[in-house]
Scaffold this active site. Structure first.
Site, PDB file in Angstrom:
ATOM      1  N   TYR A  56       0.951  -1.225  -0.290  1.00  0.00           N
ATOM      2  CA  TYR A  56      -0.078  -0.121   0.321  1.00  0.00           C
ATOM      3  C   TYR A  56       0.967   1.300  -0.196  1.00  0.00           C
ATOM      4  CZ  TYR A  56      -3.281  -3.199   1.503  1.00  0.00           C
ATOM      5  OH  TYR A  56      -4.188  -4.784   2.002  1.00  0.00           O
ATOM      6  N   HIS A 140       0.258 -11.781   1.020  1.00  0.00           N
ATOM      7  CA  HIS A 140      -0.229 -10.814  -0.063  1.00  0.00           C
ATOM      8  C   HIS A 140      -0.557 -11.739  -1.130  1.00  0.00           C
ATOM      9  CE1 HIS A 140      -1.450  -6.584   0.133  1.00  0.00           C
ATOM     10  NE2 HIS A 140      -2.641  -6.962  -0.092  1.00  0.00           N
TER      11      HIS A 140
END
Length: 337
Positions: A56, A140
């Site tokens: 992010y 992830h």
């Protein structure tokens, strides 16, 4: 705000979680003051679960979240981050990140689910956040990396869990089939399920949710608005579904759901946030939040009560699957929102 424990761990999550992708400048710039104020507003509302990732904003989300939490009692909140995308120097920067975040691309992502990569990623995250530990660590998006993720990354995380370095371990993905494999075949405690258990998509009922119940493990639901189509009282053409323009038939379906919600005195977004809790494996809904206004709206929607009969009405109209578990009582006696 009520908390629910990740099964077989000491980690407790508030029912509503703060997703920190937006404060990493997802799609557009989030001013630093807005990012800090969003975390402050979430804290004041009782949110104590915060989720971030190196992906992010190429570390910006982790840095901003850590800065906003600094000075607060460490035992009072839970932070999760992720491994699998290692941030390394970018030898050929073009100026702006190419994966949806409005940040400089001095760093780039490198897929790495090796033991060394996992350890380095966690060390880097701790440095960026300024935290002394991570409460939850997820793999992830290991879609194309099953073998290394299952055979190297997860045993590494399990070792860290055994040492008390992390409290719980898991995997987060946009698909449910592989998450079911992680639940059944590995040592994960929790999975982060993106978009596959919503008012428009209950496909997780075929795999990951039964697996979670069978194994006595927990599920965190994200993407409950399916990229935006369920985020407004009145869905409209041109809105997004799973990151693309929503097909007209799906928009019409969302509108029909919204009309039934309205007849029951609840908005479509409020119902979309409450729906995941109809399944006993789901302990938390985490939403991306960019500024104080978004936080306040999400908290207000979460605090609303679902009118009696809404889910049954939607089932009767064939708008949600009939095999969705009916309303239930969670541990501790708290009623489903």
């Amino acid at each position: 705000m009520q908390r629910r424990k990740i099964h077989h761990t000491y980690v407790e999550l508030t029912e509503l979680g703060f997703g920190a992708s937006a404060i990493g400048n997802l799609y557009r710039v989030t001013p630093a003051a807005d990012a800090a104020a969003a975390v402050d507003t979430a804290w004041e509302a009782g949110i104590r679960y915060f989720d971030t990732a190196p992906h992010y904003g190429l570390g910006l989300s982790e840095w901003r979240l850590g800065s906003a939490l600094r000075g607060r009692p460490r035992d009072a909140y839970v932070v999760s981050s992720k491994v699998g995308r290692l941030l390394v120097p970018n030898e050929r920067p073009q100026g702006v990140d190419s994966e949806g975040f409005v940040v400089r691309d001095d760093l780039r992502r490198r897929w790495d689910f090796s033991r060394e990569g996992v350890l380095r990623s966690i060390e880097d995250t701790l440095e960026r956040t300024g935290l002394d530990r991570l409460d939850v660590v997820y793999l992830h998006d290991p879609d194309d990396h099953w073998r290394q993720a299952a055979e190297e990354a997860l045993p590494t995380l399990a070792d860290l869990r055994a040492q008390g370095v992390v409290g719980a371990i898991g995997a987060g993905m946009n698909q449910s089939a592989m998450l079911a494999r992680f639940l059944r075949e590995t040592a994960v405690d929790v999975v982060m399920l993106a978009g596959r258990y919503s008012l428009l998509d209950q496909s997780a009922l075929d795999d990951v949710l039964p697996a979670a119940l069978e194994q006595g493990k927990s599920v965190v639901a994200v993407g409950v608005f399916n990229s935006g189509l369920l985020s407004r009282d009145r869905p409209a053409h041109g809105m997004k579904y799973d990151y693309e323009d929503a097909p007209p038939k799906l928009v019409d379906r969302a509108r029909t759901i919204a009309e039934i919600c309205e007849r029951h005195g609840i908005s479509l977004p409020a119902a979309a946030m409450a729906f995941p809790f109809t399944h006993p494996a789901i302990i938390n809904v985490t939403l991306g939040m960019r500024n104080p206004e978004q936080v306040a709206r999400n908290v207000e929607l979460h605090r609303g009560r679902v009118p009696e009969g809404l889910w049954e009405d939607l089932r009767a109209h064939g708008l949600i699957r009939s095999d969705v578990p009916k309303e239930h009582t969670h541990e501790g006696g708290s009623q489903c929102p």
